[in-house]
Design an enzyme around this catalytic site. Structure first.
Site, PDB file in Angstrom:
ATOM      1  N   CYS A 109       0.811  -1.225   0.000  1.00  0.00           N
ATOM      2  CA  CYS A 109       0.000   0.000   0.000  1.00  0.00           C
ATOM      3  C   CYS A 109       0.843   1.274   0.000  1.00  0.00           C
ATOM      4  O   CYS A 109       0.323   2.365  -0.185  1.00  0.00           O
ATOM      5  CB  CYS A 109      -0.926   0.018   1.218  1.00  0.00           C
ATOM      6  SG  CYS A 109       0.005   0.096   2.750  1.00  0.00           S
ATOM      7  N   CYS A 134      -0.816  -5.297   6.439  1.00  0.00           N
ATOM      8  CA  CYS A 134      -0.695  -4.123   7.317  1.00  0.00           C
ATOM      9  C   CYS A 134      -0.063  -4.523   8.645  1.00  0.00           C
ATOM     10  O   CYS A 134       0.749  -3.797   9.198  1.00  0.00           O
ATOM     11  CB  CYS A 134      -2.056  -3.520   7.594  1.00  0.00           C
ATOM     12  SG  CYS A 134      -3.033  -3.294   6.113  1.00  0.00           S
TER      13      CYS A 134
HETATM   14 FE1  FES Z   1      -1.330   0.450   4.364  1.00  0.00          FE
HETATM   15 FE2  FES Z   1      -2.808  -0.942   5.993  1.00  0.00          FE
HETATM   16  S1  FES Z   1      -3.352  -0.221   4.049  1.00  0.00           S
HETATM   17  S2  FES Z   1      -0.794  -0.255   6.282  1.00  0.00           S
END
Ligand code: FES
Length: 124
Positions: A34, A103
């Site tokens: 992400c 995450c």
């Molecule tokens: Fe980036 Fe959870 S979406 S750390």
């Protein structure tokens, strides 16, 4: 799968969020999935983690897992803190939705990077 109460609690009231001035070590990792960043600060005395704080641009799941992780490793010896894995942290939280597992990896990865930083700084 929904978030457990424990995840929500740590998300809403994160423990040890912030920064340590003059830390013994800092670890920073980015999440390849992400692009979020996690930074862990450690205050270490005689190989024991006296204090730990974190800053992140990550999501709620990353905040909750790191908050739990800081509680798990505070007061631990470095060698024991190194044994805290991503799986332990997710388990401690009562599980995470699979889409959020990446995450939770930020917590233990950043911790390991910080301990590595400490070792590099303190090599004879
Ligand atoms: Fe980036 Fe959870 S979406 S750390």
């Amino acid at each position: 799968m929904e978030y457990t109460d424990k995840v929500m609690d740590h998300f809403q009231n994160p423990r040890n969020m912030g920064k340590i001035d003059n830390p013994s070590a800092v670890g920073e990792v980015g999440n390849a999935t992400c692009g979020d960043i996690m930074r862990i600060y450690l205050d270490i005395e005689e190989d024991v983690i006296k204090d730990v704080k974190f800053q992140t641009y990550g999501c709620g799941a990353a905040i909750a897992t790191t908050s739990i992780m800081t509680e798990l490793v505070k007061g631990k010896k470095l060698e024991d803190a190194l044994k805290v894995t991503n799986a332990n942290v997710a388990e401690e939280l009562g599980g995470l939705p699979p889409v959020k597992m990446h995450c939770s990896n930020l917590a233990a990865d950043a911790l390991q990077a910080a301990i590595e930083d400490y070792k590099n700084k303190n090599q004879e």
